[in-house]
Design a protein around this motif. Structure first.
Motif, PDB file in Angstrom:
ATOM      1  N   PRO A  67       0.823  -1.209   0.000  1.00 45.19           N
ATOM      2  CA  PRO A  67       0.000   0.000   0.000  1.00 45.19           C
ATOM      3  C   PRO A  67       0.860   1.262   0.000  1.00 45.19           C
ATOM      4  O   PRO A  67       1.340   1.691   1.035  1.00 45.19           O
ATOM      5  CB  PRO A  67      -0.828  -0.135   1.276  1.00 45.19           C
ATOM      6  N   PHE A  68       1.119   1.818  -1.167  1.00 41.73           N
ATOM      7  CA  PHE A  68       1.837   3.081  -1.318  1.00 41.73           C
ATOM      8  C   PHE A  68       3.247   3.020  -0.724  1.00 41.73           C
ATOM      9  O   PHE A  68       3.689   3.934  -0.067  1.00 41.73           O
ATOM     10  CB  PHE A  68       1.045   4.232  -0.689  1.00 41.73           C
ATOM     11  N   MET A  69       3.967   1.971  -0.963  1.00 37.55           N
ATOM     12  CA  MET A  69       5.300   1.824  -0.391  1.00 37.55           C
ATOM     13  C   MET A  69       6.337   2.765  -1.006  1.00 37.55           C
ATOM     14  O   MET A  69       7.451   2.832  -0.555  1.00 37.55           O
ATOM     15  CB  MET A  69       5.789   0.380  -0.512  1.00 37.55           C
ATOM     16  N   GLU A  70       5.943   3.503  -2.045  1.00 33.84           N
ATOM     17  CA  GLU A  70       6.885   4.464  -2.612  1.00 33.84           C
ATOM     18  C   GLU A  70       6.995   5.725  -1.761  1.00 33.84           C
ATOM     19  O   GLU A  70       7.848   6.549  -1.994  1.00 33.84           O
ATOM     20  CB  GLU A  70       6.515   4.816  -4.058  1.00 33.84           C
ATOM     21  N   ILE A  71       6.141   5.859  -0.768  1.00 37.91           N
ATOM     22  CA  ILE A  71       6.223   7.006   0.117  1.00 37.91           C
ATOM     23  C   ILE A  71       6.835   6.587   1.441  1.00 37.91           C
ATOM     24  O   ILE A  71       6.845   5.417   1.793  1.00 37.91           O
ATOM     25  CB  ILE A  71       4.833   7.654   0.353  1.00 37.91           C
ATOM     26  N   LYS A  72       7.348   7.549   2.172  1.00 40.92           N
ATOM     27  CA  LYS A  72       8.025   7.261   3.435  1.00 40.92           C
ATOM     28  C   LYS A  72       7.045   6.866   4.527  1.00 40.92           C
ATOM     29  O   LYS A  72       7.273   5.927   5.260  1.00 40.92           O
ATOM     30  CB  LYS A  72       8.832   8.482   3.863  1.00 40.92           C
ATOM     31  N   GLU A  73       5.937   7.591   4.625  1.00 37.89           N
ATOM     32  CA  GLU A  73       4.950   7.299   5.661  1.00 37.89           C
ATOM     33  C   GLU A  73       3.964   6.252   5.171  1.00 37.89           C
ATOM     34  O   GLU A  73       3.578   6.254   4.014  1.00 37.89           O
ATOM     35  CB  GLU A  73       4.154   8.551   6.019  1.00 37.89           C
ATOM     36  N   ALA A  74       3.560   5.380   6.066  1.00 38.18           N
ATOM     37  CA  ALA A  74       2.549   4.381   5.746  1.00 38.18           C
ATOM     38  C   ALA A  74       1.467   4.415   6.806  1.00 38.18           C
ATOM     39  O   ALA A  74       1.704   4.807   7.951  1.00 38.18           O
ATOM     40  CB  ALA A  74       3.195   3.001   5.685  1.00 38.18           C
ATOM     41  N   ILE A  75       0.269   4.010   6.421  1.00 34.66           N
ATOM     42  CA  ILE A  75      -0.834   3.939   7.368  1.00 34.66           C
ATOM     43  C   ILE A  75      -0.636   2.702   8.232  1.00 34.66           C
ATOM     44  O   ILE A  75      -0.509   1.598   7.722  1.00 34.66           O
ATOM     45  CB  ILE A  75      -2.185   3.897   6.629  1.00 34.66           C
ATOM     46  N   GLY A  76      -0.595   2.922   9.544  1.00 35.32           N
ATOM     47  CA  GLY A  76      -0.343   1.823  10.467  1.00 35.32           C
ATOM     48  C   GLY A  76      -1.584   1.305  11.160  1.00 35.32           C
ATOM     49  O   GLY A  76      -1.593   0.210  11.699  1.00 35.32           O
ATOM     50  N   ASP A  88     -13.053  19.326  18.136  1.00 35.97           N
ATOM     51  CA  ASP A  88     -13.124  18.429  19.292  1.00 35.97           C
ATOM     52  C   ASP A  88     -12.373  17.128  19.001  1.00 35.97           C
ATOM     53  O   ASP A  88     -11.599  16.643  19.832  1.00 35.97           O
ATOM     54  CB  ASP A  88     -14.591  18.144  19.632  1.00 35.97           C
ATOM     55  N   ALA A  89     -12.583  16.568  17.805  1.00 34.65           N
ATOM     56  CA  ALA A  89     -11.895  15.329  17.425  1.00 34.65           C
ATOM     57  C   ALA A  89     -10.386  15.539  17.368  1.00 34.65           C
ATOM     58  O   ALA A  89      -9.605  14.692  17.814  1.00 34.65           O
ATOM     59  CB  ALA A  89     -12.417  14.833  16.079  1.00 34.65           C
ATOM     60  N   THR A  90      -9.962  16.679  16.848  1.00 32.37           N
ATOM     61  CA  THR A  90      -8.536  16.991  16.767  1.00 32.37           C
ATOM     62  C   THR A  90      -7.941  17.116  18.161  1.00 32.37           C
ATOM     63  O   THR A  90      -6.816  16.651  18.418  1.00 32.37           O
ATOM     64  CB  THR A  90      -8.320  18.283  15.957  1.00 32.37           C
ATOM     65  N   GLU A  91      -8.678  17.696  19.075  1.00 32.35           N
ATOM     66  CA  GLU A  91      -8.212  17.820  20.464  1.00 32.35           C
ATOM     67  C   GLU A  91      -8.010  16.432  21.085  1.00 32.35           C
ATOM     68  O   GLU A  91      -7.029  16.189  21.777  1.00 32.35           O
ATOM     69  CB  GLU A  91      -9.214  18.648  21.281  1.00 32.35           C
ATOM     70  N   ILE A  92      -8.943  15.526  20.828  1.00 32.35           N
ATOM     71  CA  ILE A  92      -8.812  14.147  21.338  1.00 32.35           C
ATOM     72  C   ILE A  92      -7.575  13.482  20.742  1.00 32.35           C
ATOM     73  O   ILE A  92      -6.833  12.789  21.431  1.00 32.35           O
ATOM     74  CB  ILE A  92     -10.086  13.340  21.033  1.00 32.35           C
ATOM     75  N   ALA A  93      -7.328  13.703  19.456  1.00 34.23           N
ATOM     76  CA  ALA A  93      -6.185  13.092  18.772  1.00 34.23           C
ATOM     77  C   ALA A  93      -4.852  13.559  19.345  1.00 34.23           C
ATOM     78  O   ALA A  93      -3.850  12.846  19.263  1.00 34.23           O
ATOM     79  CB  ALA A  93      -6.244  13.391  17.283  1.00 34.23           C
ATOM     80  N   LYS A  94      -4.821  14.739  19.943  1.00 34.45           N
ATOM     81  CA  LYS A  94      -3.569  15.277  20.489  1.00 34.45           C
ATOM     82  C   LYS A  94      -2.962  14.389  21.564  1.00 34.45           C
ATOM     83  O   LYS A  94      -1.766  14.448  21.817  1.00 34.45           O
ATOM     84  CB  LYS A  94      -3.785  16.679  21.054  1.00 34.45           C
ATOM     85  N   GLY A  95      -3.757  13.534  22.207  1.00 30.76           N
ATOM     86  CA  GLY A  95      -3.245  12.644  23.242  1.00 30.76           C
ATOM     87  C   GLY A  95      -2.669  11.340  22.727  1.00 30.76           C
ATOM     88  O   GLY A  95      -2.212  10.509  23.501  1.00 30.76           O
ATOM     89  N   CYS A  96      -2.665  11.143  21.418  1.00 25.30           N
ATOM     90  CA  CYS A  96      -2.218   9.880  20.828  1.00 25.30           C
ATOM     91  C   CYS A  96      -0.732   9.631  21.075  1.00 25.30           C
ATOM     92  O   CYS A  96       0.108  10.506  20.847  1.00 25.30           O
ATOM     93  CB  CYS A  96      -2.495   9.882  19.328  1.00 25.30           C
ATOM     94  N   PRO A  97      -0.380   8.421  21.509  1.00 23.92           N
ATOM     95  CA  PRO A  97       1.026   8.086  21.761  1.00 23.92           C
ATOM     96  C   PRO A  97       1.903   8.057  20.517  1.00 23.92           C
ATOM     97  O   PRO A  97       3.127   8.063  20.633  1.00 23.92           O
ATOM     98  CB  PRO A  97       0.959   6.687  22.377  1.00 23.92           C
ATOM     99  N   ILE A  98       1.340   8.057  19.320  1.00 26.45           N
ATOM    100  CA  ILE A  98       2.143   7.956  18.102  1.00 26.45           C
ATOM    101  C   ILE A  98       3.099   9.138  17.937  1.00 26.45           C
ATOM    102  O   ILE A  98       4.140   9.019  17.303  1.00 26.45           O
ATOM    103  CB  ILE A  98       1.251   7.796  16.851  1.00 26.45           C
ATOM    104  N   PHE A  99       2.755  10.272  18.548  1.00 25.66           N
ATOM    105  CA  PHE A  99       3.603  11.457  18.412  1.00 25.66           C
ATOM    106  C   PHE A  99       4.970  11.267  19.068  1.00 25.66           C
ATOM    107  O   PHE A  99       5.945  11.904  18.680  1.00 25.66           O
ATOM    108  CB  PHE A  99       2.903  12.691  18.990  1.00 25.66           C
ATOM    109  N   GLN A 100       5.051  10.371  20.055  1.00 29.99           N
ATOM    110  CA  GLN A 100       6.332  10.099  20.717  1.00 29.99           C
ATOM    111  C   GLN A 100       7.319   9.418  19.781  1.00 29.99           C
ATOM    112  O   GLN A 100       8.510   9.354  20.071  1.00 29.99           O
ATOM    113  CB  GLN A 100       6.107   9.217  21.948  1.00 29.99           C
ATOM    114  N   PHE A 101       6.820   8.913  18.649  1.00 31.98           N
ATOM    115  CA  PHE A 101       7.675   8.182  17.712  1.00 31.98           C
ATOM    116  C   PHE A 101       7.745   8.856  16.351  1.00 31.98           C
ATOM    117  O   PHE A 101       8.113   8.234  15.362  1.00 31.98           O
ATOM    118  CB  PHE A 101       7.158   6.749  17.553  1.00 31.98           C
ATOM    119  N   GLY A 102       7.328  10.123  16.296  1.00 32.77           N
ATOM    120  CA  GLY A 102       7.415  10.866  15.051  1.00 32.77           C
ATOM    121  C   GLY A 102       6.279  10.594  14.088  1.00 32.77           C
ATOM    122  O   GLY A 102       6.330  11.032  12.947  1.00 32.77           O
ATOM    123  N   GLY A 103       5.240   9.891  14.530  1.00 31.25           N
ATOM    124  CA  GLY A 103       4.104   9.601  13.671  1.00 31.25           C
ATOM    125  C   GLY A 103       3.099  10.743  13.656  1.00 31.25           C
ATOM    126  O   GLY A 103       3.289  11.772  14.313  1.00 31.25           O
TER     127      GLY A 103
END
Length: 113
Positions: A67-76, A88-103
């Motif tokens: 799935p789109f492996m020619e790009i650096k980022e992939a949907i995990g 409101d949804a964006t505010e909830i997303a701010k707590g996601c742990p993925i940001f600790q890994f550059g996602g």
């Protein structure tokens, strides 16, 4: 309330491969975050991780590997939530742990058919 999709993107090559204990701690962060959304009665579907392998079908029955492996980022993975608004949804997303890994988290409203 409207439904929103969180699409989790990251660079698979840059993901830290930790010890079993570190991986368990990271999984707990995700489960705690998801649990917090559920506790607010805003969780629709916790979603799942997506495998890195797959196919992409294009017009003319052209099939490409991955799935789109020619790009650096992939949907995990993904999660579905309820929220009053995109903000409101964006505010909830701010707590996601993925940001600790550059996602990143893509936040998209679901428009029912």
């Amino acid at each position: 309330m409207k439904e929103f999709l969180f699409v989790f993107r990251n660079d698979y090559q840059a993901v830290h491969k930790g010890s079993p204990e570190e991986m368990q701690a990271e999984t707990k962060k995700w489960m705690d975050w998801i649990g917090g959304i559920a506790a607010q009665n805003k969780l629709v579907d916790r979603g799942n991780r997506l495998a890195s392998e797959g196919n992409t079908l294009k017009p003319g029955n052209v099939i490409t590997d991955g799935p789109f492996m020619e790009i650096k980022e992939a949907i995990g993975g993904y999660t579905l939530i309820r929220a009053e608004s995109l903000e409101d949804a964006t505010e909830i997303a701010k707590g996601c742990p993925i940001f600790q890994f550059g996602g990143s988290v893509e936040v998209r409203a679901i428009n029912p058919l």
